[in-house]
Design a protein around this motif. Structure first.
Motif, mmCIF file in Angstrom:
data_model
loop_
_atom_site.group_PDB
_atom_site.id
_atom_site.type_symbol
_atom_site.label_atom_id
_atom_site.label_comp_id
_atom_site.label_asym_id
_atom_site.label_seq_id
_atom_site.Cartn_x
_atom_site.Cartn_y
_atom_site.Cartn_z
ATOM 1 N N GLU A 48 49.978 47.668 18.349
ATOM 2 C CA GLU A 48 49.629 49.092 18.346
ATOM 3 C C GLU A 48 49.000 49.484 19.688
ATOM 4 O O GLU A 48 48.476 48.644 20.412
ATOM 5 N N PRO A 49 49.007 50.801 20.017
ATOM 6 C CA PRO A 49 48.505 51.219 21.332
ATOM 7 C C PRO A 49 46.994 51.060 21.514
ATOM 8 O O PRO A 49 46.517 51.011 22.638
ATOM 9 N N GLU A 50 46.238 50.955 20.403
ATOM 10 C CA GLU A 50 44.786 50.761 20.540
ATOM 11 C C GLU A 50 44.354 49.523 19.761
ATOM 12 O O GLU A 50 43.726 49.623 18.705
ATOM 13 N N PRO A 51 44.675 48.338 20.291
ATOM 14 C CA PRO A 51 44.424 47.094 19.542
ATOM 15 C C PRO A 51 42.959 46.880 19.185
ATOM 16 O O PRO A 51 42.640 46.279 18.153
ATOM 17 N N LEU A 115 53.743 37.915 32.738
ATOM 18 C CA LEU A 115 54.244 38.351 31.430
ATOM 19 C C LEU A 115 53.120 38.915 30.578
ATOM 20 O O LEU A 115 51.997 38.407 30.593
ATOM 21 N N TYR A 116 53.433 39.950 29.817
ATOM 22 C CA TYR A 116 52.475 40.504 28.850
ATOM 23 C C TYR A 116 52.760 39.894 27.483
ATOM 24 O O TYR A 116 53.836 39.348 27.234
ATOM 25 N N ASP A 117 51.759 39.988 26.595
ATOM 26 C CA ASP A 117 51.980 39.537 25.215
ATOM 27 C C ASP A 117 51.103 40.350 24.276
ATOM 28 O O ASP A 117 50.209 41.073 24.729
ATOM 29 N N VAL A 118 51.370 40.223 22.976
ATOM 30 C CA VAL A 118 50.519 40.888 21.978
ATOM 31 C C VAL A 118 50.001 39.839 20.997
ATOM 32 O O VAL A 118 49.795 40.118 19.823
ATOM 33 N N ASP A 119 49.806 38.633 21.493
ATOM 34 C CA ASP A 119 49.434 37.522 20.628
ATOM 35 C C ASP A 119 47.944 37.513 20.327
ATOM 36 O O ASP A 119 47.526 37.127 19.239
ATOM 37 N N THR A 120 47.154 37.909 21.310
ATOM 38 C CA THR A 120 45.693 37.891 21.157
ATOM 39 C C THR A 120 45.161 39.282 21.486
ATOM 40 O O THR A 120 45.872 40.103 22.069
ATOM 41 N N LEU A 121 43.888 39.494 21.171
ATOM 42 C CA LEU A 121 43.280 40.786 21.501
ATOM 43 C C LEU A 121 43.283 40.997 23.011
ATOM 44 O O LEU A 121 43.606 42.088 23.489
ATOM 45 N N ASP A 122 42.962 39.960 23.770
ATOM 46 C CA ASP A 122 42.961 40.097 25.233
ATOM 47 C C ASP A 122 44.346 40.474 25.746
ATOM 48 O O ASP A 122 44.494 41.354 26.598
ATOM 49 N N GLY A 123 45.357 39.786 25.230
ATOM 50 C CA GLY A 123 46.733 40.064 25.646
ATOM 51 C C GLY A 123 47.126 41.492 25.305
ATOM 52 O O GLY A 123 47.687 42.218 26.135
ATOM 53 N N ASN A 125 45.168 44.058 24.714
ATOM 54 C CA ASN A 125 44.373 45.010 25.508
ATOM 55 C C ASN A 125 44.942 45.154 26.910
ATOM 56 O O ASN A 125 44.974 46.251 27.469
ATOM 57 N N ARG A 126 45.373 44.033 27.465
ATOM 58 C CA ARG A 126 45.903 44.043 28.830
ATOM 59 C C ARG A 126 47.176 44.910 28.884
ATOM 60 O O ARG A 126 47.352 45.723 29.784
ATOM 61 N N LEU A 127 48.051 44.734 27.899
ATOM 62 C CA LEU A 127 49.278 45.533 27.862
ATOM 63 C C LEU A 127 48.944 47.012 27.631
ATOM 64 O O LEU A 127 49.470 47.895 28.320
ATOM 65 N N ALA A 128 48.048 47.276 26.687
ATOM 66 C CA ALA A 128 47.704 48.669 26.373
ATOM 67 C C ALA A 128 47.101 49.359 27.598
ATOM 68 O O ALA A 128 47.457 50.490 27.930
ATOM 69 N N ALA A 129 46.207 48.651 28.310
ATOM 70 C CA ALA A 129 45.561 49.233 29.493
ATOM 71 C C ALA A 129 46.591 49.483 30.594
ATOM 72 O O ALA A 129 46.563 50.504 31.280
ATOM 73 N N HIS A 130 47.525 48.564 30.733
ATOM 74 C CA HIS A 130 48.552 48.682 31.767
ATOM 75 C C HIS A 130 49.436 49.913 31.535
ATOM 76 O O HIS A 130 49.859 50.576 32.493
ATOM 77 N N LEU A 131 49.714 50.203 30.263
ATOM 78 C CA LEU A 131 50.651 51.289 29.962
ATOM 79 C C LEU A 131 49.962 52.641 29.768
ATOM 80 O O LEU A 131 50.631 53.679 29.793
ATOM 81 N N ARG A 132 48.646 52.626 29.572
ATOM 82 C CA ARG A 132 47.932 53.870 29.256
ATOM 83 C C ARG A 132 48.172 54.931 30.329
ATOM 84 O O ARG A 132 48.066 54.654 31.520
ATOM 85 N N GLY A 133 48.551 56.117 29.864
ATOM 86 C CA GLY A 133 48.731 57.239 30.794
ATOM 87 C C GLY A 133 50.070 57.242 31.519
ATOM 88 O O GLY A 133 50.395 58.193 32.215
ATOM 89 N N ARG A 134 50.854 56.196 31.374
ATOM 90 C CA ARG A 134 52.155 56.172 32.079
ATOM 91 C C ARG A 134 53.224 56.874 31.245
ATOM 92 O O ARG A 134 53.181 56.820 30.021
ATOM 93 N N GLU A 135 54.160 57.449 31.922
ATOM 94 C CA GLU A 135 55.273 58.091 31.208
ATOM 95 C C GLU A 135 56.575 57.415 31.588
ATOM 96 O O GLU A 135 56.672 56.766 32.629
ATOM 97 N N SER A 136 57.584 57.569 30.746
ATOM 98 C CA SER A 136 58.918 56.989 30.994
ATOM 99 C C SER A 136 58.843 55.545 31.468
ATOM 100 O O SER A 136 59.271 55.192 32.563
ATOM 101 N N ALA A 219 56.836 46.665 32.336
ATOM 102 C CA ALA A 219 56.203 45.572 31.583
ATOM 103 C C ALA A 219 57.270 44.651 31.009
ATOM 104 O O ALA A 219 58.270 45.125 30.463
ATOM 105 N N ILE A 220 57.046 43.360 31.169
ATOM 106 C CA ILE A 220 57.917 42.363 30.534
ATOM 107 C C ILE A 220 57.043 41.650 29.499
ATOM 108 O O ILE A 220 56.008 41.067 29.841
ATOM 109 N N VAL A 221 57.437 41.785 28.241
ATOM 110 C CA VAL A 221 56.590 41.291 27.149
ATOM 111 C C VAL A 221 57.248 40.072 26.514
ATOM 112 O O VAL A 221 58.388 40.154 26.041
ATOM 113 N N TRP A 222 56.529 38.976 26.498
ATOM 114 C CA TRP A 222 57.066 37.722 25.939
ATOM 115 C C TRP A 222 56.570 37.584 24.500
ATOM 116 O O TRP A 222 55.362 37.641 24.247
#
Ligand SMILES: Cc1cc2nc3c(=O)[nH]c(=O)nc-3n(C[C@H](O)[C@H](O)[C@H](O)COP(=O)(O)OP(=O)(O)OC[C@H]3O[C@@H](n4cnc5c(N)ncnc54)[C@H](O)[C@@H]3O)c2cc1C
Length: 371
Positions: A48-51, A115-123, A125-136, A219-222
């Motif tokens: 989710e966007p706000e882990p 590589l990004y991941d959604v396996d842990t909270l840190d991972g 959060n890192r993806l969510a922060a990277h994408l926040r505010g970006r479009e397309s 973003a490349i998500v593994w």
């Protein structure tokens, strides 16, 4: 005073602790949960966007029920001496419940550290922060299993997604029954698929695929590959291909050691093993914890009896796919499936601050999804 040590503060560990406390009653029995995090992380919501919102302070669950929390990561389990070592602490145990979960197997390829991941909270959060505010946003998701598909659904809200899967089909482990509905949802979302393909390099933000395609990605998500905690290797007992410890119907590995959740290969019924899921980790915790306590208190042990198997796969704007049974027969799709997904995601939040409520729920091992 006899002591139960529980390693892990996820679904299996927390429910082991609560269910052991329930069996303990007024008896003299010390229950210690060891995990590095201050918060329980609800991993199924990490796409989710706000882990950060999918976490619960462990103190609000453990303190009301009289379970102590040692904040540390266990490095060593000495089965012969019955002790664990964790960040300078040495904790002896009379019964141990190993509930240290699983982790993503990261690949060894150029640019792997990007590589990004959604396996842990840190991972997450890192993806969510990277994408926040970006479009397309252009994303490449590697792995079209359950997690990869959920991430894909979410990222498709943000722009282009290229979904890469080594197998020749999407959801290779989900079976044939839900595949047409998954394909239809991916079509609806405009997700590009590269099947029978894998990632060979992620260097410089460019996903280079084994079919020669190069995709410049934000973003490349593994998401491919999960293995049980390496702590399982310290218990002298057979393990399956996921690194999970073989357990009996009481979730005992051997002697004083029990295991629950993603570290345990438990039979869910005569023909199936439990899957690495919170759906099974929760009732496993509610079985291993009380059995560890009962074993010390001379009480009868209970069998692991999970509720009928269901899945609910969130696919972003295409809704969710709710399936029943081990063949994953589709029962609800779209907005109806998403309504059930919300209900499930709400239910996996443990109650807080209220001992009576926590202990009552800890006693409900068999707790089916009523849809
Ligand atoms: C993105 C995503 C989506 C998912 N979706 C679903 C879903 O829809 N439905 C479903 O049923 N399942 C889903 N899952 C799977 C589910 O999250 C896991 O199966 C579940 O979290 C397993 O619970 P667990 O308690 O065994 O392990 P975890 O939840 O991983 O908890 C492990 C705990 O052990 C601790 N730990 C680890 N190492 C040590 C150590 N050395 N010492 C001490 N503590 C340690 C960790 O900090 C953590 O507290 C999903 C997972 C992901 C990542």
């Amino acid at each position: 005073m006899p002591r139960i040590v529980i390693v892990g503060g996820g679904f299996a560990g927390v429910w082991s602790a609560a269910a052991a406390a329930r069996v303990r009653g007024p008896a003299d029995l010390r229950i210690t949960l060891i995990s590095p995090n201050e918060r329980m992380v609800l991993r199924p919501r990490m796409y989710e966007p706000e882990p950060e919102r999918a976490t619960v302070p462990l103190s609000r669950i453990l303190e009301p029920i009289g379970v102590e929390h040692v904040r540390a990561a266990v490095e060593e389990i000495d089965v012969a001496a019955r002790l664990v070592r964790a960040g300078g602490h040495v904790a002896g145990y009379d019964r141990l419940v190993l509930a240290a979960g699983s982790r993503l197997v990261r690949p060894d390829l150029p640019g792997a550290e990007e590589l990004y991941d959604v396996d842990t909270l840190d991972g997450a959060n890192r993806l969510a922060a990277h994408l926040r505010g970006r479009e397309s946003v252009t994303s490449v998701v590697v792995g079209a299993g359950f997690t990869g598909l959920e991430v894909t659904g979410e990222l498709a809200r943000r722009g282009r997604v290229v979904l890469v899967e080594r197998a020749g089909v999407v959801g290779p482990d989900l079976g044939e029954a839900p595949r047409p509905a998954i394909e239809a949802a991916l079509d609806e979302l405009g997700v590009e698929r590269r099947l029978g393909t894998t990632l060979v390099s992620a260097a410089g933000g460019v996903a280079e695929l084994s079919d020669g395609t190069r995709v410049t990605a934000d973003a490349i998500v593994w998401t491919a590959g999960l293995e049980a905690s390496p702590l399982t290797a310290q218990i002298p007992a057979p393990r399956d291909r996921l690194g999970r410890l073989a357990v009996d119907r009481h979730l005992r590995v051997r002697g004083a050691v029990f295991a629950a959740g993603d570290v345990a290969a438990a039979r869910a019924d005569a023909g199936h093993y439990a899957v690495q899921s919170c759906q099974h980790a929760t009732p496993m915790g509610k079985t291993a914890g009380p059995n560890a306590a009962a074993d010390l208190l001379g009480l009868p042990l209970i069998d692991f009896t999970p509720a009928p198997y269901v899945t609910d796969l969130a696919l972003g704007a295409a809704g969710a796919l709710y399936t029943r049974g081990w063949d994953r027969v589709v029962a609800r799709t779209g907005a109806e499936g998403m309504e059930i997904k919300r209900w499930i995601m709400n239910r996996i939040h443990p109650p807080v601050d209220d001992a009576e409520q926590i202990l009552a729920l800890a006693g409900k091992v068999y707790n089916p999804v009523p849809f």
